[in-house]
Design a protein around this motif. Sequence first.
Motif, PDB file in Angstrom:
ATOM      1  N   GLU A   1      -7.908   6.493   7.459  1.00  0.00           N
ATOM      2  CA  GLU A   1      -6.844   5.556   7.834  1.00  0.00           C
ATOM      3  C   GLU A   1      -5.528   6.294   7.980  1.00  0.00           C
ATOM      4  O   GLU A   1      -5.155   7.074   7.096  1.00  0.00           O
ATOM      5  CB  GLU A   1      -6.677   4.465   6.755  1.00  0.00           C
TER       6      GLU A   1
ATOM      7  N   THR B   1       0.841  -1.201   0.000  1.00  0.00           N
ATOM      8  CA  THR B   1       0.000   0.000   0.000  1.00  0.00           C
ATOM      9  C   THR B   1       0.878   1.254   0.000  1.00  0.00           C
ATOM     10  O   THR B   1       0.589   2.219  -0.712  1.00  0.00           O
ATOM     11  CB  THR B   1      -0.945  -0.013   1.226  1.00  0.00           C
TER      12      THR B   1
ATOM     13  N   GLU C   1       0.712  -4.874  12.962  1.00  0.00           N
ATOM     14  CA  GLU C   1      -0.352  -4.459  12.019  1.00  0.00           C
ATOM     15  C   GLU C   1      -0.617  -5.523  10.954  1.00  0.00           C
ATOM     16  O   GLU C   1      -1.764  -5.927  10.763  1.00  0.00           O
ATOM     17  CB  GLU C   1      -0.023  -3.090  11.417  1.00  0.00           C
TER      18      GLU C   1
END
Length: 349
Positions: A115, A41, A151
């Motif tokens: 986010e 990402t 995470e």
Amino acid sequence: MKAITVEPMKSNSALFEEIPEPDVREGSLLVEAVAVGVCGTDVEIVEGKYGWAPEGAKRLVLGHESLGRVIDPGYSKAFKKGDLVAGIVRRPDSVPCPACAVGEWDMCRNGQYTERGIKQIHGFMSERWRIEPEYAIKVEPSLGLLGVLLEPTTVIAKALEQVVFIGRRAFWEPRTLLVTGAGPIGLLAALAAKMFGLDVHVLDRMESGSKPDLVRALGATYHSGRVQDIGVVPDAIIECTGVGQVISDSIQAIGSSGTVCLTGVGHGGVITADATANIAAAAVLKNNVIVGSVNANKRHWYKAGNLLARADRTWLTRLITRIERPEDFTKALARQADDIKVVIQFAPV
Ligand code: BGC
């Protein structure tokens, strides 16, 4: 302070630059960054394909796989100076939608969630960051730098929970799990599934190197061919490649009543109507569920924390294949063939 920032949707705009200290409105807990993991990402954001800056700002502080040390706990009695913490990534939308209203922001219904480091809130790639105490998760101190894996582990905690919940719709006794893709998410899925006592198979295109070694070290079986050729019928598949061919092969190969959980985000390719009908027919005739899974809520963060705390530290250490300095962030974002997890380290643990 220094931070790695980017202008979202503009390729190659990333900089390691001086920015103001974190705004107190970002949270009462003040944290010193220890390390931040890099994932696909982040690469997409830096390539200008994804990401949103905070309202009114042009640039976004990157980074969502955090590990930090509390400098000032503020009013919170739950944290003390020196605690190792990681920050939850997603925040509920402000409407809020029914899912966000009950803390299931990972299942946000209206897409208006935010986010950290991805969508409208600054991330964790800055020397110091702030966080609301209710979104900070204590990291088991003995994990040290390995806490940066929390995470990605939450993504797996959620995906496996989805598979287990779906399995409850009928009598189902899962024994064999296939993971496609031996990147960090796939390897963490294999670790978790082994800890649940399943017969675990991992498929990746690498034929040698640390990926097969890591899989075998778990007591799982490694395959480098096609899904069809693994020689077992999986009860569940955790798909971590996002590659069209692997996804359609997985849907054809899954066992009766099994679930294919998609976690990889891929792009491109033309879907023909015939191919779709064949895939659908395979799913219909075997009562399969194909489910997508993204992000994680607080329950998954706790589950992931417990899982990592119980995992073998020597094995986890081998997942972090490269540590870069913040000023060398471009090196950290450039993939090398034998990379598993690359980490940017801001301060000693
Ligand atoms: C993060 C998730 C996030 C997703 C989509 C992933 O890399 O791990 O937390 O929801 O990207 O933005």
